[in-house]
Design a protein around this motif. Structure first.
Motif, PDB file in Angstrom:
ATOM      1  N   UNK A  49      35.918  35.390  44.325  1.00 44.40           N
ATOM      2  CA  UNK A  49      35.575  36.290  43.210  1.00 44.40           C
ATOM      3  C   UNK A  49      36.608  36.283  42.087  1.00 44.40           C
ATOM      4  N   UNK A  50      37.341  35.188  41.974  1.00 45.36           N
ATOM      5  CA  UNK A  50      38.265  34.997  40.863  1.00 45.36           C
ATOM      6  C   UNK A  50      37.953  33.672  40.189  1.00 45.36           C
ATOM      7  N   UNK A  51      38.195  33.611  38.888  1.00 45.53           N
ATOM      8  CA  UNK A  51      38.032  32.374  38.128  1.00 45.53           C
ATOM      9  C   UNK A  51      39.418  31.790  37.908  1.00 45.53           C
ATOM     10  N   UNK A  52      39.585  30.543  38.273  1.00 44.85           N
ATOM     11  CA  UNK A  52      40.818  29.813  38.028  1.00 44.85           C
ATOM     12  C   UNK A  52      40.562  28.879  36.847  1.00 44.85           C
ATOM     13  N   UNK A  53      41.457  28.861  35.873  1.00 46.87           N
ATOM     14  CA  UNK A  53      41.284  28.022  34.692  1.00 46.87           C
ATOM     15  C   UNK A  53      42.556  27.228  34.426  1.00 46.87           C
ATOM     16  N   UNK A  54      42.398  25.933  34.205  1.00 50.65           N
ATOM     17  CA  UNK A  54      43.514  25.077  33.834  1.00 50.65           C
ATOM     18  C   UNK A  54      43.679  25.043  32.325  1.00 50.65           C
ATOM     19  N   UNK A  55      44.875  24.680  31.893  1.00 52.99           N
ATOM     20  CA  UNK A  55      45.092  24.318  30.492  1.00 52.99           C
ATOM     21  C   UNK A  55      45.524  22.856  30.484  1.00 52.99           C
ATOM     22  N   UNK A  56      45.281  22.177  29.385  1.00 60.14           N
ATOM     23  CA  UNK A  56      45.438  20.735  29.317  1.00 60.14           C
ATOM     24  C   UNK A  56      46.894  20.287  29.456  1.00 60.14           C
ATOM     25  N   UNK A  61      48.163  27.634  34.432  1.00 60.67           N
ATOM     26  CA  UNK A  61      46.773  28.026  34.604  1.00 60.67           C
ATOM     27  C   UNK A  61      46.670  29.529  34.722  1.00 60.67           C
ATOM     28  N   UNK A  62      45.450  30.017  34.570  1.00 59.53           N
ATOM     29  CA  UNK A  62      45.219  31.456  34.580  1.00 59.53           C
ATOM     30  C   UNK A  62      44.158  31.805  35.614  1.00 59.53           C
ATOM     31  N   UNK A  63      44.322  32.994  36.183  1.00 62.59           N
ATOM     32  CA  UNK A  63      43.367  33.521  37.157  1.00 62.59           C
ATOM     33  C   UNK A  63      42.773  34.793  36.563  1.00 62.59           C
ATOM     34  N   UNK A  64      41.430  34.864  36.550  1.00 64.27           N
ATOM     35  CA  UNK A  64      40.707  35.993  35.949  1.00 64.27           C
ATOM     36  C   UNK A  64      39.814  36.663  36.976  1.00 64.27           C
ATOM     37  N   UNK A  65      39.650  37.962  36.832  1.00 60.41           N
ATOM     38  CA  UNK A  65      38.654  38.687  37.608  1.00 60.41           C
ATOM     39  C   UNK A  65      37.273  38.207  37.169  1.00 60.41           C
ATOM     40  N   UNK A  71      42.793  39.110  33.028  1.00 59.63           N
ATOM     41  CA  UNK A  71      43.721  38.131  33.592  1.00 59.63           C
ATOM     42  C   UNK A  71      44.504  38.797  34.708  1.00 59.63           C
ATOM     43  N   UNK A  72      44.407  38.230  35.924  1.00 58.45           N
ATOM     44  CA  UNK A  72      45.045  38.847  37.095  1.00 58.45           C
ATOM     45  C   UNK A  72      46.137  37.968  37.684  1.00 58.45           C
ATOM     46  N   UNK A  73      46.397  36.824  37.053  1.00 62.96           N
ATOM     47  CA  UNK A  73      47.457  35.966  37.571  1.00 62.96           C
ATOM     48  C   UNK A  73      47.647  34.719  36.739  1.00 62.96           C
ATOM     49  N   UNK A  74      48.758  34.056  37.001  1.00 61.51           N
ATOM     50  CA  UNK A  74      49.074  32.775  36.387  1.00 61.51           C
ATOM     51  C   UNK A  74      49.630  31.864  37.472  1.00 61.51           C
ATOM     52  N   UNK A  75      49.518  30.571  37.265  1.00 61.71           N
ATOM     53  CA  UNK A  75      50.075  29.602  38.205  1.00 61.71           C
ATOM     54  C   UNK A  75      50.531  28.381  37.419  1.00 61.71           C
ATOM     55  N   UNK A  76      51.433  27.629  38.012  1.00 62.69           N
ATOM     56  CA  UNK A  76      52.002  26.457  37.353  1.00 62.69           C
ATOM     57  C   UNK A  76      51.680  25.194  38.128  1.00 62.69           C
ATOM     58  N   UNK A  77      51.721  24.064  37.434  1.00 59.83           N
ATOM     59  CA  UNK A  77      51.562  22.746  38.030  1.00 59.83           C
ATOM     60  C   UNK A  77      52.359  21.760  37.177  1.00 59.83           C
ATOM     61  N   UNK A  78      52.621  20.578  37.716  1.00 55.51           N
ATOM     62  CA  UNK A  78      53.531  19.639  37.070  1.00 55.51           C
ATOM     63  C   UNK A  78      52.846  18.549  36.254  1.00 55.51           C
ATOM     64  N   UNK A  79      51.545  18.578  36.161  1.00 56.19           N
ATOM     65  CA  UNK A  79      50.805  17.512  35.477  1.00 56.19           C
ATOM     66  C   UNK A  79      49.961  18.130  34.360  1.00 56.19           C
ATOM     67  N   UNK A  80      49.172  17.305  33.695  1.00 59.49           N
ATOM     68  CA  UNK A  80      48.150  17.842  32.807  1.00 59.49           C
ATOM     69  C   UNK A  80      47.073  18.490  33.667  1.00 59.49           C
ATOM     70  N   UNK A  81      46.298  19.394  33.074  1.00 59.24           N
ATOM     71  CA  UNK A  81      45.185  20.011  33.779  1.00 59.24           C
ATOM     72  C   UNK A  81      43.870  19.530  33.185  1.00 59.24           C
TER      73      UNK A  81
END
Length: 189
Positions: A49-56, A61-65, A71-81
């Motif tokens: 029941x959450x939407x995860x969205x990447x940025x390029x 990235x962002x987590x939404x209800x 916006x209920x969260x953020x997350x990181x990654x080491x590459x492009x999304x």
């Protein structure tokens, strides 16, 4: 993404990115939020029941209800999304290379990586991802091709060639309109 008769989509471009949900029956927009101008929105998926969205290129990235789009969260990654989907209890991500990343949905920590390949070697430019019957489907950026991938090995086990899809669609629409017109004319008689 079609989820409970609601179509969820993200759209990119700096200054124009958004997250939207639309009624799949009548086409009415239910909710839409603009993404900060500093981010180029990319792939989304739904998990728990959450939407995860990447940025390029921002590596965030962002987590939404799913209901409020708060916006209920953020997350990181080491590459492009690029692309995002879910498979079993993991979030699956592409970055435009031949690699597909399997991530923990709670921490976004990397759990596994596969490389996509066919009989000719590695396949790059893996873009949007979807899951159907336990298989990964992806398009290749810049090509009219959808690949079917074994998520355990990365092997391409099928291809859907869409080379002439844009030539075929207008013909199908014209035939549909002619058929509809004939139905109406026959009803009037």
């Amino acid at each position: 993404i079609l989820y409970n008769n609601i179509f969820f989509e993200s759209s990119g471009q700096y200054g124009k990115s958004f997250l939207r949900k639309t009624n799949s029956i009548n086409g009415n927009i239910i909710k839409e939020i603009k993404i900060d101008d500093n981010y180029f929105a990319e792939g989304i998926t739904i998990y728990d029941k959450s939407i995860y969205m990447l940025t390029w290129k921002s590596k965030i990235g962002f987590k939404y209800d799913i209901d409020s789009f708060e916006k209920i969260g953020e997350f990181n990654y080491q590459t492009e999304g690029w692309g995002l989907t879910t498979l079993n209890n993991q979030i699956v991500m592409s970055d435009g290379s031949e690699k597909i990343y399997f991530r923990n949905p709670h921490t976004f920590d990397l759990e596994n990586t596969i490389e996509v390949y066919n009989n000719n070697g590695k396949v790059e430019n893996i873009n949007e991802l979807e899951t159907v019957n336990g298989k990964l489907y992806c398009n290749i950026y810049g090509k009219d091709l959808i690949l079917i991938i074994d998520p355990n090995s990365g092997l391409v086990i099928g291809e859907i060639n869409l080379k002439n899809i844009f030539n075929i669609i207008p013909i199908i629409l014209i035939l549909f309109l002619i058929f509809d017109l004939l139905k109406r004319l026959l009803r009037k008689k």
